[in-house]
Design a protein around this motif. Structure first.
Motif, PDB file in Angstrom:
ATOM      1  N   VAL A  51       0.851  -1.200   0.000  1.00  0.00           N
ATOM      2  CA  VAL A  51       0.000   0.000   0.000  1.00  0.00           C
ATOM      3  C   VAL A  51       0.884   1.246   0.000  1.00  0.00           C
ATOM      4  O   VAL A  51       0.631   2.197  -0.740  1.00  0.00           O
ATOM      5  CB  VAL A  51      -0.959   0.000   1.219  1.00  0.00           C
ATOM      6  N   ILE A  52       1.937   1.214   0.796  1.00  0.00           N
ATOM      7  CA  ILE A  52       2.876   2.345   0.872  1.00  0.00           C
ATOM      8  C   ILE A  52       3.558   2.551  -0.483  1.00  0.00           C
ATOM      9  O   ILE A  52       3.734   3.687  -0.929  1.00  0.00           O
ATOM     10  CB  ILE A  52       3.918   2.117   1.994  1.00  0.00           C
ATOM     11  N   VAL A  64      -4.418   9.268  -0.916  1.00  0.00           N
ATOM     12  CA  VAL A  64      -4.469   8.023  -0.154  1.00  0.00           C
ATOM     13  C   VAL A  64      -4.842   8.351   1.290  1.00  0.00           C
ATOM     14  O   VAL A  64      -4.198   9.198   1.917  1.00  0.00           O
ATOM     15  CB  VAL A  64      -3.135   7.253  -0.210  1.00  0.00           C
ATOM     16  N   ILE A  65      -5.878   7.694   1.767  1.00  0.00           N
ATOM     17  CA  ILE A  65      -6.371   7.884   3.126  1.00  0.00           C
ATOM     18  C   ILE A  65      -6.486   6.509   3.777  1.00  0.00           C
ATOM     19  O   ILE A  65      -6.986   5.565   3.159  1.00  0.00           O
ATOM     20  CB  ILE A  65      -7.777   8.542   3.140  1.00  0.00           C
ATOM     21  N   ALA A  66      -6.033   6.409   5.016  1.00  0.00           N
ATOM     22  CA  ALA A  66      -6.179   5.168   5.773  1.00  0.00           C
ATOM     23  C   ALA A  66      -7.307   5.339   6.789  1.00  0.00           C
ATOM     24  O   ALA A  66      -7.498   6.423   7.336  1.00  0.00           O
ATOM     25  CB  ALA A  66      -4.881   4.847   6.514  1.00  0.00           C
ATOM     26  N   VAL A  67      -8.035   4.270   7.005  1.00  0.00           N
ATOM     27  CA  VAL A  67      -9.061   4.251   8.042  1.00  0.00           C
ATOM     28  C   VAL A  67      -8.738   3.087   8.965  1.00  0.00           C
ATOM     29  O   VAL A  67      -8.703   1.934   8.525  1.00  0.00           O
ATOM     30  CB  VAL A  67     -10.485   4.080   7.454  1.00  0.00           C
ATOM     31  N   GLY A 130      -6.025  -9.716   1.289  1.00  0.00           N
ATOM     32  CA  GLY A 130      -4.624  -9.398   1.075  1.00  0.00           C
ATOM     33  C   GLY A 130      -4.105  -9.653  -0.319  1.00  0.00           C
ATOM     34  O   GLY A 130      -3.061  -9.137  -0.702  1.00  0.00           O
ATOM     35  N   SER A 131      -4.823 -10.437  -1.100  1.00  0.00           N
ATOM     36  CA  SER A 131      -4.329 -10.696  -2.451  1.00  0.00           C
ATOM     37  C   SER A 131      -4.980  -9.698  -3.409  1.00  0.00           C
ATOM     38  O   SER A 131      -5.918  -8.991  -3.057  1.00  0.00           O
ATOM     39  CB  SER A 131      -4.652 -12.132  -2.862  1.00  0.00           C
ATOM     40  N   GLY A 132      -4.477  -9.645  -4.584  1.00  0.00           N
ATOM     41  CA  GLY A 132      -5.102  -8.782  -5.580  1.00  0.00           C
ATOM     42  C   GLY A 132      -4.553  -7.375  -5.651  1.00  0.00           C
ATOM     43  O   GLY A 132      -5.224  -6.486  -6.163  1.00  0.00           O
ATOM     44  N   MET A 133      -3.344  -7.160  -5.135  1.00  0.00           N
ATOM     45  CA  MET A 133      -2.769  -5.811  -5.207  1.00  0.00           C
ATOM     46  C   MET A 133      -2.498  -5.402  -6.654  1.00  0.00           C
ATOM     47  O   MET A 133      -2.603  -4.240  -6.994  1.00  0.00           O
ATOM     48  CB  MET A 133      -1.496  -5.715  -4.358  1.00  0.00           C
ATOM     49  N   LYS A 134      -2.188  -6.369  -7.505  1.00  0.00           N
ATOM     50  CA  LYS A 134      -1.994  -6.058  -8.927  1.00  0.00           C
ATOM     51  C   LYS A 134      -3.315  -5.597  -9.549  1.00  0.00           C
ATOM     52  O   LYS A 134      -3.344  -4.670 -10.351  1.00  0.00           O
ATOM     53  CB  LYS A 134      -1.436  -7.262  -9.673  1.00  0.00           C
ATOM     54  N   MET A 135      -4.408  -6.235  -9.163  1.00  0.00           N
ATOM     55  CA  MET A 135      -5.733  -5.832  -9.639  1.00  0.00           C
ATOM     56  C   MET A 135      -6.064  -4.425  -9.143  1.00  0.00           C
ATOM     57  O   MET A 135      -6.581  -3.600  -9.903  1.00  0.00           O
ATOM     58  CB  MET A 135      -6.801  -6.814  -9.170  1.00  0.00           C
TER      59      MET A 135
END
Length: 147
Positions: A51-52, A64-67, A130-135
């Motif tokens: 994410v970073i 980018v905002i974190a909750v 947790g998966s799918g960061m490429k998507m």
């Protein structure tokens, strides 16, 4: 939330870390990624470096905002959240949602979870886990190409 739904107001926080942000400041300028996480979520911490990287890669093109969404009473300790935020280099704004007001507005039940809004504040992509960061990055790129 359904696709094309407007971004909820960013209200009801217990506290903001790393600055405050309003919906009005986000809309009309560039797309926004809002990611939900929790200090007790192992998967959230595992995926946070990705994410970073996204945040840094698209620094000029994407908000980018974190909750922080607590999963238990122990997750509501602000000092603990600050410590984990620092450890994982979360330097973007963090909305601490101890009363789950924003989580409810998003109809969010999971961490990690990712919501991508276009520059008009309309939800264009949602995913959890947790998966799918490429998507996720593909969807961000698609939305960026439209702006």
């Amino acid at each position: 939330m359904k696709l094309r739904s407007p971004m909820p107001e960013l209200k009801g926080e217990t506290k903001w870390l790393n600055g405050t942000v309003t919906k009005q400041e986000l809309i009309g300028r560039k797309p926004t990624l809002i990611h939900f996480w929790s200090v007790s979520c192992h998967l959230c911490k595992e995926i946070m470096p990705e994410v970073i990287q996204l945040r840094d890669r698209y620094r000029n093109e994407l908000n980018v905002i974190a909750v922080h969404m607590p999963r238990s009473n122990e997750d509501t300790e602000v000092d603990k959240i600050k410590k984990v935020t620092k450890k994982y280099k979360i330097s973007h704004p963090v909305f601490i949602d101890n009363s789950l007001k924003l989580s409810d507005a998003f109809e969010n039940e999971y961490v990690p979870a990712y919501y991508v809004f276009d520059k008009y504040g309309l939800l264009r992509h949602y995913q959890s886990g947790g998966s799918g960061m490429k998507m996720l990055e593909k969807r961000i790129n698609k939305i960026l190409a439209e702006t």
